[in-house]
Design an enzyme around this catalytic site. Structure first.
Site, PDB file in Angstrom:
ATOM      1  N   ARG A 120       0.846  -1.206   0.000  1.00  0.00           N
ATOM      2  CA  ARG A 120       0.000   0.000   0.000  1.00  0.00           C
ATOM      3  C   ARG A 120       0.877   1.251   0.000  1.00  0.00           C
ATOM      4  O   ARG A 120       0.600   2.221  -0.708  1.00  0.00           O
ATOM      5  CB  ARG A 120      -0.925  -0.015   1.219  1.00  0.00           C
ATOM      6  CG  ARG A 120      -2.052  -1.022   1.106  1.00  0.00           C
ATOM      7  CD  ARG A 120      -3.112  -0.821   2.189  1.00  0.00           C
ATOM      8  NE  ARG A 120      -2.732  -1.393   3.464  1.00  0.00           N
ATOM      9  CZ  ARG A 120      -3.129  -2.599   3.899  1.00  0.00           C
ATOM     10  NH1 ARG A 120      -3.919  -3.346   3.153  1.00  0.00           N
ATOM     11  NH2 ARG A 120      -2.755  -3.044   5.068  1.00  0.00           N
ATOM     12  N   ASP A 152     -15.558  -4.029  -4.672  1.00  0.00           N
ATOM     13  CA  ASP A 152     -15.512  -5.282  -3.905  1.00  0.00           C
ATOM     14  C   ASP A 152     -16.896  -5.909  -3.988  1.00  0.00           C
ATOM     15  O   ASP A 152     -17.892  -5.200  -4.144  1.00  0.00           O
ATOM     16  CB  ASP A 152     -15.132  -5.003  -2.439  1.00  0.00           C
ATOM     17  CG  ASP A 152     -14.580  -6.241  -1.745  1.00  0.00           C
ATOM     18  OD1 ASP A 152     -13.344  -6.351  -1.593  1.00  0.00           O
ATOM     19  OD2 ASP A 152     -15.384  -7.120  -1.358  1.00  0.00           O
ATOM     20  N   SER A 153     -16.961  -7.229  -3.870  1.00  0.00           N
ATOM     21  CA  SER A 153     -18.267  -7.885  -3.898  1.00  0.00           C
ATOM     22  C   SER A 153     -18.977  -7.770  -2.550  1.00  0.00           C
ATOM     23  O   SER A 153     -20.156  -8.086  -2.449  1.00  0.00           O
ATOM     24  CB  SER A 153     -18.123  -9.353  -4.295  1.00  0.00           C
ATOM     25  OG  SER A 153     -17.256 -10.002  -3.400  1.00  0.00           O
ATOM     26  N   CYS A 197      -2.189 -14.063  -2.853  1.00  0.00           N
ATOM     27  CA  CYS A 197      -1.959 -14.540  -1.480  1.00  0.00           C
ATOM     28  C   CYS A 197      -2.244 -16.035  -1.381  1.00  0.00           C
ATOM     29  O   CYS A 197      -2.510 -16.542  -0.299  1.00  0.00           O
ATOM     30  CB  CYS A 197      -2.786 -13.741  -0.486  1.00  0.00           C
ATOM     31  SG  CYS A 197      -4.543 -13.847  -0.775  1.00  0.00           S
ATOM     32  N   ASP A 209      -5.927  -7.143  -6.011  1.00  0.00           N
ATOM     33  CA  ASP A 209      -5.478  -7.917  -4.840  1.00  0.00           C
ATOM     34  C   ASP A 209      -6.555  -8.927  -4.458  1.00  0.00           C
ATOM     35  O   ASP A 209      -7.261  -8.754  -3.463  1.00  0.00           O
ATOM     36  CB  ASP A 209      -5.187  -6.950  -3.677  1.00  0.00           C
ATOM     37  CG  ASP A 209      -4.720  -7.691  -2.435  1.00  0.00           C
ATOM     38  OD1 ASP A 209      -4.175  -8.802  -2.558  1.00  0.00           O
ATOM     39  OD2 ASP A 209      -4.908  -7.148  -1.320  1.00  0.00           O
ATOM     40  N   ALA A 255     -15.733  -8.792  -9.333  1.00  0.00           N
ATOM     41  CA  ALA A 255     -14.592  -8.152  -9.990  1.00  0.00           C
ATOM     42  C   ALA A 255     -14.520  -8.503 -11.479  1.00  0.00           C
ATOM     43  O   ALA A 255     -14.263  -7.631 -12.313  1.00  0.00           O
ATOM     44  CB  ALA A 255     -13.296  -8.572  -9.296  1.00  0.00           C
ATOM     45  N   PHE A 313     -10.955  -5.535  -5.715  1.00  0.00           N
ATOM     46  CA  PHE A 313     -10.892  -6.313  -4.465  1.00  0.00           C
ATOM     47  C   PHE A 313     -10.427  -5.376  -3.333  1.00  0.00           C
ATOM     48  O   PHE A 313      -9.441  -5.634  -2.650  1.00  0.00           O
ATOM     49  CB  PHE A 313      -9.944  -7.517  -4.577  1.00  0.00           C
ATOM     50  CG  PHE A 313     -10.262  -8.467  -5.698  1.00  0.00           C
ATOM     51  CD1 PHE A 313     -11.263  -9.432  -5.547  1.00  0.00           C
ATOM     52  CD2 PHE A 313      -9.572  -8.416  -6.897  1.00  0.00           C
ATOM     53  CE1 PHE A 313     -11.562 -10.320  -6.585  1.00  0.00           C
ATOM     54  CE2 PHE A 313      -9.859  -9.291  -7.932  1.00  0.00           C
ATOM     55  CZ  PHE A 313     -10.847 -10.254  -7.781  1.00  0.00           C
TER      56      PHE A 313
END
Ligand code: SAH
Length: 414
Positions: free
Chosen positions: A229, A267-268, A361, A321, A301, A245
């Site tokens: 970030r 974002d969802s 990730c 991300d 997304a 995201f």
């Protein structure tokens, strides 16, 4: 001092020591410092064990190899606390490991950061134990019931390094399915202090954030992306930014403070974006944050990227991300296809010469395979990626073994 009341039903650590002999392969791994002993590697065991018993592992000449916490319900049968030389595993041992963990993060306070991972399990020599600090709120997350008999000692050690108003217990999904071995403890239980009326507030590089430590994803915030970030902030001046995201708006706020004139957060999860809006409000005294034109979009997304591309929306900086796509081995090929597809879609909304920041990730997807998937996605979009950075783990998420590596991030112009 921690309130010990809730732990009074948890038995103290047993004096019993289990002796284990293991396969030659496991001996090799332990000699190299691997933090896990799997059930299938045990060839002889002195007695049946209870969660949290100390297990001592020997080689065939009865030389000490390692000592760790035994968990009869887990395929990771022993989580190793000490390799090579015997050690008493007691309150002083845990206090020492916790103090060393705090020492590794000492530089963060000077960066106006009061939210970070204080203990990263295996990477800090305490496998299966995570402690996230949100200023004066600590989240203790356990991945094995073997920690329960030692929790009082852990809390004593924490009191010495991170004074807290509230310490909350979080349990891994596996542990939540084992109520019979939890002694009445549960996910979200207060280990010390009283629950806050609202979310925990903390600072990260001078930005103020809230974290919902009880209901949020992870322990309320993706602390592991702090350094990425900060790098995005440095790249954002004058750039219309799209944070895909976005969760609670971490990358978005850094981009705004860094001078992005407009920031779109997608974002969802509607609750995550509602928190992102509150995080913007918490920082509206900062000129960049006040000046940025902010939009929030609750949408899938993949659908959103395709739709915005069709509609002709373009950005100078796109951050992608996503969540972990591969939770098990069999999901790796599909995960790689998703990364490839996301890269193609992200480049569809990126102006020529713009910057793409894309992270993974998924611990099961290697860095090389991830970077290759992003490259394939770029080729499919007819764009050439000019990579200028690849990053890995931040200092508060140290890694000590191959399976512990999960975070990788690519920076490119395209
Ligand atoms: N970048 C964030 C963390 C992202 S975590 C930060 O720095 O804090 C992954 C996020 O993806 C979560 O917020 C989750 O709600 C969201 N998500 C998962 N699947 C999604 C999808 N198909 N479309 C959009 N968002 C999704």
């Amino acid at each position: 001092m921690p309130a010990m009341g809730i732990l009074s039903s948890v038995p103290p650590p047993s004096d019993r020591r289990l002796a284990l002999r293991v396969t030659p392969e496991a001996q090799r791994a332990l000699r190299q410092g691997h933090p896990w002993l799997f059930d299938r590697a045990i060839v002889a065991q002195s007695a049946a064990g209870q969660p949290g018993d100390l297990a001592v592992i020997f080689d065939e000449r009865r030389r000490f190899l390692a000592i760790g916490l035994y968990d009869p319900a887990s395929p990771i049968r022993v989580r190793i606390l000490q390799h090579g030389t015997p050690a008493a595993i007691d309150a002083a041992f845990f206090a020492g490991r916790l103090a060393a963990a705090a020492q590794r993060r000492a530089g963060l306070d000077a960066q106006d950061t009061s939210g970070y991972r204080l203990v990263h399990g295996e990477g800090d020599g305490l496998p299966g134990l995570v402690v996230d600090r949100y200023d004066r709120v600590l989240v203790v997350k356990l991945y094995s019931a073997a920690w329960l008999p030692h929790l009082t000692a852990v809390l004593e050690g924490l009191a010495g390094i991170a004074p807290a108003d509230w310490i909350v217990l979080r349990l891994s999904r596996t542990m939540q399915r084992e109520p019979a071995v939890l002694y009445g403890l549960h996910d979200g239980a207060a280990l010390a202090g009283a629950a806050l009326a609202g979310p925990a507030l903390f600072r990260e590089n001078g930005l103020l954030f809230e974290a919902d430590v009880l209901r949020g994803q992870k322990t309320g915030f993706f602390l592991d992306q702090r350094e990425n970030r900060a790098q995005v902030e440095k790249l954002a001046a004058g750039k219309e930014t799209f944070n895909v995201f976005a969760y609670t708006g971490g990358f978005s706020l850094y981009a705004a403070r860094g001078g992005a004139p407009a920031v779109l957060s997608l974002d969802s999860s509607a609750p995550a974006l509602a928190a992102a809006q509150r995080n913007f409000a918490l920082n509206c005294h900062l000129p960049g944050v006040a000046a940025a034109h902010c939009e929030f979009l609750v949408e899938d997304a993949f659908t959103g990227l395709a739709r915005l591309s069709q509609a002709g929306r373009r950005f100078d900086l796109v951050v992608v991300d996503p969540p972990a796509f591969a939770k098990q081995q069999s999901e790796i090929p599909a995960a790689l296809r998703s990364y490839e597809r996301l890269a193609t879609l992200a480049l569809g909304v990126l102006r020529p010469g713009g910057t793409l920041v894309m992270a993974s990730c998924s611990s099961r997807v290697s860095a090389d395979d991830f970077f290759a998937a992003v490259q394939r996605g770029a080729a499919r979009a007819g764009r050439t990626l000019h990579e200028f950075d690849r990053t890995g783990h931040p200092i508060d998420h140290p890694v000590s073994f191959a399976e512990g590596v999960y975070l990788k991030c690519l920076y490119a112009q395209a």
